[in-house]
Motif scaffolding. Structure first.
Motif, PDB file in Angstrom:
ATOM      1  N   GLN A 279       0.797  -1.230   0.000  1.00  0.00           N
ATOM      2  CA  GLN A 279       0.000   0.000   0.000  1.00  0.00           C
ATOM      3  C   GLN A 279       0.833   1.286   0.000  1.00  0.00           C
ATOM      4  O   GLN A 279       1.501   1.608   0.985  1.00  0.00           O
ATOM      5  N   PRO A 280       0.753   2.060  -1.083  1.00  0.00           N
ATOM      6  CA  PRO A 280       1.424   3.361  -1.109  1.00  0.00           C
ATOM      7  C   PRO A 280       0.900   4.276   0.000  1.00  0.00           C
ATOM      8  O   PRO A 280       1.643   5.120   0.513  1.00  0.00           O
ATOM      9  N   ALA A 281      -0.368   4.089   0.382  1.00  0.00           N
ATOM     10  CA  ALA A 281      -0.942   4.915   1.456  1.00  0.00           C
ATOM     11  C   ALA A 281      -0.172   4.722   2.761  1.00  0.00           C
ATOM     12  O   ALA A 281       0.036   5.672   3.519  1.00  0.00           O
TER      13      ALA A 281
ATOM     14  N   THR B 233       6.019   7.736   6.230  1.00  0.00           N
ATOM     15  CA  THR B 233       7.180   8.583   5.906  1.00  0.00           C
ATOM     16  C   THR B 233       6.808  10.060   5.835  1.00  0.00           C
ATOM     17  O   THR B 233       7.686  10.920   5.924  1.00  0.00           O
ATOM     18  N   GLY B 234       5.538  10.344   5.627  1.00  0.00           N
ATOM     19  CA  GLY B 234       5.124  11.737   5.426  1.00  0.00           C
ATOM     20  C   GLY B 234       5.482  12.261   4.038  1.00  0.00           C
ATOM     21  O   GLY B 234       5.206  13.416   3.716  1.00  0.00           O
ATOM     22  N   ARG B 235       6.106  11.423   3.242  1.00  0.00           N
ATOM     23  CA  ARG B 235       6.539  11.853   1.900  1.00  0.00           C
ATOM     24  C   ARG B 235       5.458  11.550   0.871  1.00  0.00           C
ATOM     25  O   ARG B 235       4.694  10.592   1.019  1.00  0.00           O
TER      26      ARG B 235
ATOM     27  N   PRO C 284      -0.585  11.904  -1.894  1.00  0.00           N
ATOM     28  CA  PRO C 284       0.038  13.097  -1.306  1.00  0.00           C
ATOM     29  C   PRO C 284       0.584  12.840   0.097  1.00  0.00           C
ATOM     30  O   PRO C 284      -0.046  12.177   0.917  1.00  0.00           O
ATOM     31  N   GLY C 285       1.778  13.364   0.357  1.00  0.00           N
ATOM     32  CA  GLY C 285       2.356  13.318   1.695  1.00  0.00           C
ATOM     33  C   GLY C 285       2.269  14.696   2.328  1.00  0.00           C
ATOM     34  O   GLY C 285       1.648  15.613   1.765  1.00  0.00           O
ATOM     35  N   ASP C 286       2.915  14.851   3.495  1.00  0.00           N
ATOM     36  CA  ASP C 286       2.890  16.148   4.182  1.00  0.00           C
ATOM     37  C   ASP C 286       3.490  17.251   3.305  1.00  0.00           C
ATOM     38  O   ASP C 286       3.194  18.422   3.494  1.00  0.00           O
ATOM     39  N   ASN C 287       4.378  16.853   2.384  1.00  0.00           N
ATOM     40  CA  ASN C 287       5.085  17.843   1.565  1.00  0.00           C
ATOM     41  C   ASN C 287       4.410  18.095   0.220  1.00  0.00           C
ATOM     42  O   ASN C 287       5.007  18.728  -0.658  1.00  0.00           O
ATOM     43  N   TYR C 288       3.176  17.597   0.051  1.00  0.00           N
ATOM     44  CA  TYR C 288       2.586  17.581  -1.293  1.00  0.00           C
ATOM     45  C   TYR C 288       2.479  18.969  -1.933  1.00  0.00           C
ATOM     46  O   TYR C 288       2.916  19.185  -3.062  1.00  0.00           O
TER      47      TYR C 288
END
Ligand SMILES: Nc1ncnc2c1ncn2[C@@H]1O[C@H](COP(=O)(O)OP(=O)(O)OP(=O)(O)O)[C@@H](O)[C@H]1O
Ligand SMILES: [Mg+2]
Length: 422
Positions: free
Chosen positions: A120-122, A128-130, A383-387
């Motif tokens: 899962q990419p999720a 990782t938050g990435r 999307p991660g935290d840095n999206y």
């Protein structure tokens, strides 16, 4: 942009990670490798999913939970790969994850009708938050392609030369080639030739009780059975014209069972059966090049675990010598390591590049390679935290450079590379 590529192939031997710097300069993509790791699969997880590509049924409950667990594994490997490269995880802009193929469905007419990569990419994005790019293959199938081999995009733009036709050969679980005509990288063709290590590994497991024929020692102790190789070369897959792709569904455990049974019926010992599997693998690669390469390549860039098997390498050299047309020169078999790209990092680096291109909305497939009707932007984004910060760095449509036409691997960074212990 700093991209972490994650790859795990059909051999289920290891999860490979590569930390890669990728920067577009006009239509050239500058790529350099900062570090890489290969981490063996945890035995319990491997045990849980091995054989799924050939299984008659897998329960959705098992499939979905394995995908979550493998996502955790990939997130852990990403974190450890960043740490051992001496890079804070938070400095990674993008994680590009191929996922673990559990089925690649090719129908009787040779069309790819489904493919499933799990992990899962999720979960990777959550841990990782990435921002994560994954699930590359289905879009190519939706566009009429095989969904494979996807590394061909990088092969063509990285290895292509002005004056000579070149090829790239990866000996993973399956074997795949890309042939890049002189001066025409977008005209490259690619396909799976058939088994890479899958039959050799399978025979070694059955007859030697070992997970692989380490250093080709078993095959070197026997001589291949010519008649059995000839018989096995009758497999219709070898006679089908590219584009084509295959997997363990065809060259997995059931194929190993048939091979071992045929060997037993002929009274062959285990080393002869192993040598036969090795010879078949080499012959199917060389034969495919002879039959379908638009021009004879001057050099073949070699990668994949099969390059660590000297028996397979010398069988390949002999097979290529036999197939080289009269008047043509035997292609130089050149490990990608010689060009500054560690073989173990190649596929993870390729997916880092494919993920980078997906984020930038640029096509990252070649129709001549996968058989799709058109190039596509392969990959979906989690999307991660840095999206938002990340997409803010993607040039707006009016400024965006046209499609990448060339990939340059910076030698200096590869020379300074550190082999990162797992
Ligand atoms: N020392 C060795 N001797 C013989 N074979 C080896 C050795 N080291 C690795 N191999 C072979 O390489 C295989 C792993 O190769 P690789 O990681 O390229 O395959 P993969 O993970 O299936 O990748 P792909 O996605 O390309 O199919 C092992 O299963 C084994 O057959
Ligand atoms: Mg592997």
């Amino acid at each position: 942009m700093r991209v972490l590529g994650l790859m795990s192939g059909t051999s289920l031997d290891a999860v490979d990670a590569a930390v890669v710097e990728v920067e577009a300069r006009g239509t050239t993509l500058d790529v350099s490798l900062t570090g890489w790791t290969e981490e063996p699969w945890p035995a319990d997880l491997r045990e849980a999913i091995v054989g799924w590509s050939e299984a008659a049924a897998v329960a959705p409950a098992e499939l979905s939970s394995a995908s979550m667990a493998i996502g955790e594994l990939f997130a852990d490997v990403a974190a450890r790969a960043a740490a051992s490269a001496g890079i804070p995880l938070q400095s990674i802009d993008l994680v590009a994850s191929h996922g673990q193929t559990v089925h690649h469905h090719v129908d009787a007419d040779g069309r790819a009708v489904g493919t499933l990569q799990i992990g899962q990419p999720a979960v990777i994005a959550e841990r990782t938050g990435r921002t994560v790019v994954a699930d590359f293959r289905p879009r190519d199938i939706a566009a009429g392609g095989q969904g494979a081999p996807l590394v061909s995009f990088v092969d063509a733009l990285l290895f292509g030369e002005e004056a000579r036709t070149v090829a790239a050969l990866n000996l993973g679980g399956m074997a795949n080639v890309t042939v890049v005509p002189a001066g025409a990288p977008f005209e490259a063709i690619a396909f799976d030739t058939g088994p890479g290590n899958s039959l050799i590994d399978g025979v070694a497991r059955r007859l030697l009780g070992q997970p692989l024929d380490r250093d080709g020692a078993g095959a070197a102790a026997g001589r291949p059975s010519r008649s059995l190789v000839d018989q096995l070369m009758d497999d219709p897959y070898f006679h089908r014209a590219p584009p084509k792709s295959t997997g363990r569904e065809r060259f997995g455990e059931a194929a190993v069972t048939r091979l071992v049974a045929a060997g037993r019926a002929l009274g062959l010992d285990e080393f002869v059966v192993l040598a036969t599997a090795t010879e078949l693998t080499a012959r199917s690669v060389a034969g495919a090049l002879a039959r379908w390469s638009p021009a004879w390549p001057a050099v073949i860039h070699l990668s994949g675990g099969g390059t660590r098997n000297p028996a397979l390498m010398s069988a390949l050299e002999r097979a290529m010598a036999r197939e080289t047309p009269s008047g043509a020169v035997l292609p130089r078999l050149q490990p990608v390591d010689d060009g500054g790209l560690p073989a173990a990092a190649k596929e993870a680096l390729c997916f880092a590049v494919l993920g980078h291109e997906a984020l930038h909305g640029r096509p990252n497939s070649l129709p001549g390679c996968t058989g799709a009707r058109h190039p596509s932007v392969l990959g979906a984004i989690w999307p991660g935290d840095n999206y938002l910060e990340l997409v803010g760095r993607v040039p707006p449509a009016r400024d965006s450079s046209p499609r990448i036409a060339r990939i340059v691997l910076s030698r200096s960074s590869a020379d300074e590379r550190r082999r990162v212990p797992a």
